[in-house]
Scaffold this motif. Sequence first.
Motif, mmCIF file in Angstrom:
data_model
loop_
_atom_site.group_PDB
_atom_site.id
_atom_site.type_symbol
_atom_site.label_atom_id
_atom_site.label_comp_id
_atom_site.label_asym_id
_atom_site.label_seq_id
_atom_site.Cartn_x
_atom_site.Cartn_y
_atom_site.Cartn_z
ATOM 1 N N GLU A 100 31.272 -1.792 11.763
ATOM 2 C CA GLU A 100 29.970 -2.233 11.282
ATOM 3 C C GLU A 100 30.051 -2.315 9.760
ATOM 4 O O GLU A 100 29.975 -1.291 9.089
ATOM 5 N N PHE A 103 26.507 -5.560 7.805
ATOM 6 C CA PHE A 103 25.693 -6.142 8.873
ATOM 7 C C PHE A 103 24.363 -6.692 8.333
ATOM 8 O O PHE A 103 23.829 -7.664 8.864
ATOM 9 N N GLU A 107 23.116 -10.287 9.161
ATOM 10 C CA GLU A 107 21.861 -10.541 9.877
ATOM 11 C C GLU A 107 20.940 -11.496 9.123
ATOM 12 O O GLU A 107 19.911 -11.920 9.644
ATOM 13 N N LYS A 108 21.318 -11.856 7.892
ATOM 14 C CA LYS A 108 20.560 -12.915 7.200
ATOM 15 C C LYS A 108 20.949 -14.285 7.767
ATOM 16 O O LYS A 108 20.233 -15.251 7.613
ATOM 17 N N ARG A 112 19.509 -10.660 14.842
ATOM 18 C CA ARG A 112 19.908 -9.247 14.976
ATOM 19 C C ARG A 112 20.553 -9.000 16.325
ATOM 20 O O ARG A 112 21.485 -8.226 16.449
ATOM 21 N N ASN A 113 20.022 -9.678 17.342
ATOM 22 C CA ASN A 113 20.574 -9.461 18.687
ATOM 23 C C ASN A 113 21.785 -10.362 18.951
ATOM 24 O O ASN A 113 21.817 -11.123 19.905
ATOM 25 N N THR A 114 22.750 -10.255 18.043
ATOM 26 C CA THR A 114 24.063 -10.898 18.221
ATOM 27 C C THR A 114 25.046 -9.759 18.438
ATOM 28 O O THR A 114 24.886 -8.688 17.843
ATOM 29 N N LYS A 119 28.992 -10.173 14.630
ATOM 30 C CA LYS A 119 28.400 -9.739 13.359
ATOM 31 C C LYS A 119 29.462 -9.155 12.433
ATOM 32 O O LYS A 119 29.442 -9.342 11.220
#
Length: 427
Positions: A100, A103, A107-108, A112-114, A119
């Motif tokens: 991570e 992130f 997420e820009k 988010r739900n990838t 990510k």
Amino acid sequence: MSVDYRPMWSQLGLDLNAHDALLSVLGKAYQDIFLAQTDRPEGMKYFDFVMSEVHGLRIKELLDAKAEGRKVIGSYCVFVPEELILAVDGVSVGLCAGAEFAFAEAEKLLPRNTCALIKSAFGFKLGKVCPYLEACDLVVGENTCDGKKKAYETLDDLIKNLYVIDLPQMKSESGKALLKAEYQKFAAKLEEMSGKTITAERLRKGIEIVNNKRKALHRLAALRNASPAPISGLDALLVNQISFYDDPLRFTNSVNALCDELETRIKAAQGVRPQQTPRILVSGCPMAVPNWKLPWIVETSSAVIVGEESCVGERGSRNLTQDGSDTRLDLLMDNLVERYFKVDCAVFTPNPDRLQHIREMFATHNAQGVIHYNLQFCQPYQIESGGVERQLEDAGIPTLVIDTDYSQEDAGQIRTRVEAFIERIQG
Ligand code: BJ8
């Protein structure tokens, strides 16, 4: 005396402070997870060395290869054939990331739900911490899951040298024809950028190198059938992870040397865990470096992992390409297509081979339970895991489905579930 790689990283455009932070987290995790194990085979020292130099010496080797005119090709999927890359004297490197990192930046650009794997690939690019990605002459994407397929459209704006292979969704004759056409286009792309023509002889050589690498991994997998387990699941996973980065010839020799040692251990009934330790087969989404959370939890909960039905494992390495005595390039290309068309990724529909493979692995590795590992928001594996769990349980195979991501927040909760599962296996 240690080498100062900072000028090299700087030349590649890395953010040195962010990169230092990543390496320090990685080094600590490696120490706590891998080096803290006991009774490791001596042969793992080579792989420890590779990991200690994963952003150092190996990157220098890639840059030296580039200086000699060789092309470095990065990829995110086992459907990208290393054989073709070797046939133009190129170097193949895996780019999937298992941490991570950045992130919030990723997420820009992505919902988010990838899934964390996608990510992470973006985070490593946006955070400027991946020397492999920056060293690539070509980055190869592939139309597998919808997440990757759409993410490559955005990644195309971030990297200048992205090439996407289209892939079939069904194991039909037209699907196979599509795969062949795409591999031919990819071969032409490699020829154009390298200035080298793929001849039958060059492709045969590439097939031989990759087959030998896979044979060594098969040998390692087969040795894990033994009881007590001669090597931990963590170490075997690490070997599989390194297969995507290392020089293939050196890697093959090192895996075979490790296997020689494991054979001696097996003869002496020497295991990394006591004989009665519960044996787990892990199945599902690939685990890229440094995604070690689940195996670490399992193996510090009094169980041992004896196989991975995963692209970083037996799904990725399982079949060889027939090379035989074919001297015609088109026949060798057909053989290559045949081999890759057997990969039973959950992006295919229907995908019955995968369940069959899990059952086979469960039996050959003498496993006692299956843990199905899903990355959250990975629709292909999450949806497929429902049917896999039901059918395995119906066949009397204890199965636990874990949905997780790259964070450590759920580690305690996962440990509780894994411990309960191990108790269930032990009856
Ligand atoms: S052949 S498994 S390497 S696609 S975890 S990005 S599937 S949403 S990685 Fe894979 Fe090739 Fe298949 Fe193997 Fe999508 Fe799922 Fe994320 Fe995934």
